[in-house]
Scaffold this active site. Structure first.
Site, mmCIF file in Angstrom:
data_model
loop_
_atom_site.group_PDB
_atom_site.id
_atom_site.type_symbol
_atom_site.label_atom_id
_atom_site.label_comp_id
_atom_site.label_asym_id
_atom_site.label_seq_id
_atom_site.Cartn_x
_atom_site.Cartn_y
_atom_site.Cartn_z
ATOM 1 N N LYS A 58 0.829 -1.206 0.000
ATOM 2 C CA LYS A 58 0.000 0.000 0.000
ATOM 3 C C LYS A 58 0.866 1.260 0.000
ATOM 4 O O LYS A 58 2.072 1.195 0.260
ATOM 5 C CB LYS A 58 -0.943 -0.049 1.209
ATOM 6 C CG LYS A 58 -1.910 -1.256 1.156
ATOM 7 C CD LYS A 58 -2.915 -1.232 2.314
ATOM 8 C CE LYS A 58 -3.860 -2.426 2.225
ATOM 9 N NZ LYS A 58 -4.899 -2.393 3.304
ATOM 10 N N TYR B 184 -12.361 -2.062 -3.652
ATOM 11 C CA TYR B 184 -12.851 -2.226 -2.283
ATOM 12 C C TYR B 184 -14.374 -2.055 -2.195
ATOM 13 O O TYR B 184 -14.896 -1.695 -1.137
ATOM 14 C CB TYR B 184 -12.143 -1.245 -1.344
ATOM 15 C CG TYR B 184 -10.750 -1.693 -0.911
ATOM 16 C CD1 TYR B 184 -10.580 -2.822 -0.096
ATOM 17 C CD2 TYR B 184 -9.609 -1.002 -1.288
ATOM 18 C CE1 TYR B 184 -9.322 -3.240 0.311
ATOM 19 C CE2 TYR B 184 -8.338 -1.418 -0.889
ATOM 20 C CZ TYR B 184 -8.211 -2.533 -0.085
ATOM 21 O OH TYR B 184 -6.960 -2.951 0.330
ATOM 22 N N ASN C 11 -2.070 0.025 6.817
ATOM 23 C CA ASN C 11 -1.546 -1.250 7.314
ATOM 24 C C ASN C 11 -0.654 -2.011 6.317
ATOM 25 O O ASN C 11 -0.624 -3.234 6.321
ATOM 26 C CB ASN C 11 -2.690 -2.113 7.853
ATOM 27 C CG ASN C 11 -3.726 -2.428 6.795
ATOM 28 O OD1 ASN C 11 -3.560 -2.069 5.646
ATOM 29 N ND2 ASN C 11 -4.787 -3.104 7.196
ATOM 30 N N HIS D 39 -2.005 -5.450 1.368
ATOM 31 C CA HIS D 39 -3.277 -6.137 1.152
ATOM 32 C C HIS D 39 -2.993 -7.603 0.859
ATOM 33 O O HIS D 39 -1.990 -7.918 0.213
ATOM 34 C CB HIS D 39 -4.008 -5.528 -0.049
ATOM 35 C CG HIS D 39 -5.124 -6.394 -0.575
ATOM 36 N ND1 HIS D 39 -6.359 -6.437 0.017
ATOM 37 C CD2 HIS D 39 -5.164 -7.280 -1.604
ATOM 38 C CE1 HIS D 39 -7.120 -7.312 -0.638
ATOM 39 N NE2 HIS D 39 -6.414 -7.831 -1.636
ATOM 40 N N GLU E 192 -9.035 -10.178 -8.107
ATOM 41 C CA GLU E 192 -8.141 -9.046 -7.843
ATOM 42 C C GLU E 192 -6.899 -9.098 -8.750
ATOM 43 O O GLU E 192 -6.422 -8.062 -9.216
ATOM 44 C CB GLU E 192 -7.737 -9.061 -6.368
ATOM 45 C CG GLU E 192 -8.933 -8.758 -5.459
ATOM 46 C CD GLU E 192 -8.663 -9.024 -3.983
ATOM 47 O OE1 GLU E 192 -9.586 -8.806 -3.185
ATOM 48 O OE2 GLU E 192 -7.542 -9.448 -3.624
HETATM 49 P P1 ATP Z 1 -6.990 -5.970 3.030
HETATM 50 O O1 ATP Z 1 -8.296 -6.286 2.326
HETATM 51 O O2 ATP Z 1 -6.449 -4.613 2.668
HETATM 52 O O3 ATP Z 1 -5.990 -7.061 2.882
HETATM 53 P P2 ATP Z 1 -8.066 -6.937 5.473
HETATM 54 O O4 ATP Z 1 -8.637 -8.024 4.635
HETATM 55 O O5 ATP Z 1 -7.157 -7.337 6.605
HETATM 56 O O6 ATP Z 1 -7.271 -5.903 4.592
HETATM 57 P P3 ATP Z 1 -10.629 -5.678 5.392
HETATM 58 O O7 ATP Z 1 -11.678 -5.924 6.404
HETATM 59 O O8 ATP Z 1 -10.767 -6.293 4.040
HETATM 60 O O9 ATP Z 1 -9.218 -6.044 6.053
HETATM 61 O O10 ATP Z 1 -10.510 -4.113 5.237
HETATM 62 C C1 ATP Z 1 -9.878 -3.541 4.097
HETATM 63 C C2 ATP Z 1 -9.017 -2.389 4.547
HETATM 64 O O11 ATP Z 1 -9.861 -1.348 5.029
HETATM 65 C C3 ATP Z 1 -8.076 -2.692 5.705
HETATM 66 O O12 ATP Z 1 -6.855 -3.246 5.297
HETATM 67 C C4 ATP Z 1 -7.875 -1.325 6.308
HETATM 68 O O13 ATP Z 1 -6.898 -0.599 5.566
HETATM 69 C C5 ATP Z 1 -9.228 -0.686 6.115
HETATM 70 N N1 ATP Z 1 -10.028 -0.859 7.316
HETATM 71 C C6 ATP Z 1 -10.710 -1.966 7.694
HETATM 72 N N2 ATP Z 1 -11.353 -1.784 8.848
HETATM 73 C C7 ATP Z 1 -11.072 -0.513 9.219
HETATM 74 C C8 ATP Z 1 -11.450 0.311 10.320
HETATM 75 N N3 ATP Z 1 -12.265 -0.137 11.285
HETATM 76 N N4 ATP Z 1 -10.965 1.569 10.358
HETATM 77 C C9 ATP Z 1 -10.168 2.042 9.380
HETATM 78 N N5 ATP Z 1 -9.780 1.328 8.306
HETATM 79 C C10 ATP Z 1 -10.223 0.075 8.228
HETATM 80 MG MG MG Z 2 -9.736 -7.679 2.892
#
Ligand code: ATP
Ligand code: MG
Length: 139
Positions: A11, A51, A114, A117, A128
């Site tokens: 990211k 997303y 974070n 992805h 994706e």
């Molecule tokens: P990714 O899809 O990016 O790998 P993930 O699968 O661990 O991450 P998801 O639930 O898919 O988590 O959420 C997608 C992204 O949205 C997260 O990586 C984070 O950057 C953001 N995100 C998720 N939950 C929150 C939250 N409560 N507050 C802020 N940002 C969030």
């Molecule tokens: Mg995810």
């Protein structure tokens, strides 16, 4: 796409901090083969589409803004049990909850920024990967 593949993005925070090489090293060391990779920048529409599953969530606009603020590195990775093993390698969404030694524990600052992805299913890995790469970019 075969089910031994997953899709990742480093990211914008990772590129801003100069962590591209260090993160790719962890990915290689964990036994993933990079079968496609590029540095690119998502448009707002790209990020909204990528997303879309989160478009009702309160953090959606911040997520789109973050994911489009600078370049990313997108890659397709191959390994047995790729999706699950890569999720283990990156750690929990919230870096404070991520296990020691995981990419998010090492390189992420917060839940919203974070570092990486990782696809959450074989089906989404295929979707994706195809979102970012054409067939002739995958080796
Ligand atoms: P990714 O899809 O990016 O790998 P993930 O699968 O661990 O991450 P998801 O639930 O898919 O988590 O959420 C997608 C992204 O949205 C997260 O990586 C984070 O950057 C953001 N995100 C998720 N939950 C929150 C939250 N409560 N507050 C802020 N940002 C969030
Ligand atoms: Mg995810």
């Amino acid at each position: 796409m075969a089910t031994n593949r997953t899709f990742t993005m480093l990211k914008p925070d990772s590129l801003e901090k100069g962590n591209t090489g260090s993160i790719l090293e962890k990915i290689n060391a964990a036994g993933f083969k990079i079968v496609a990779m590029k540095q690119t920048q998502m448009t707002v529409r790209d990020a909204q589409t990528f997303y879309a599953v989160h478009n009702e969530r309160p953090f959606f606009n911040d997520l789109v803004e973050f994911m489009t603020r600078g370049p990313i590195v997108a890659a397709i990775l191959e390994k047995e049990n790729a999706v699950e093993d890569f999720r283990t390698l990156i750690g929990a969404t919230n870096p404070e909850e991520a296990a020691e030694g995981t990419i998010r524990k090492l390189f992420a600052d917060s839940m919203s920024e974070n570092a990486v992805h990782g696809s959450d299913s074989d089906e989404n890995a295929a979707i994706e990967g195809a979102f970012h790469f054409s067939g002739r970019e995958v080796f």
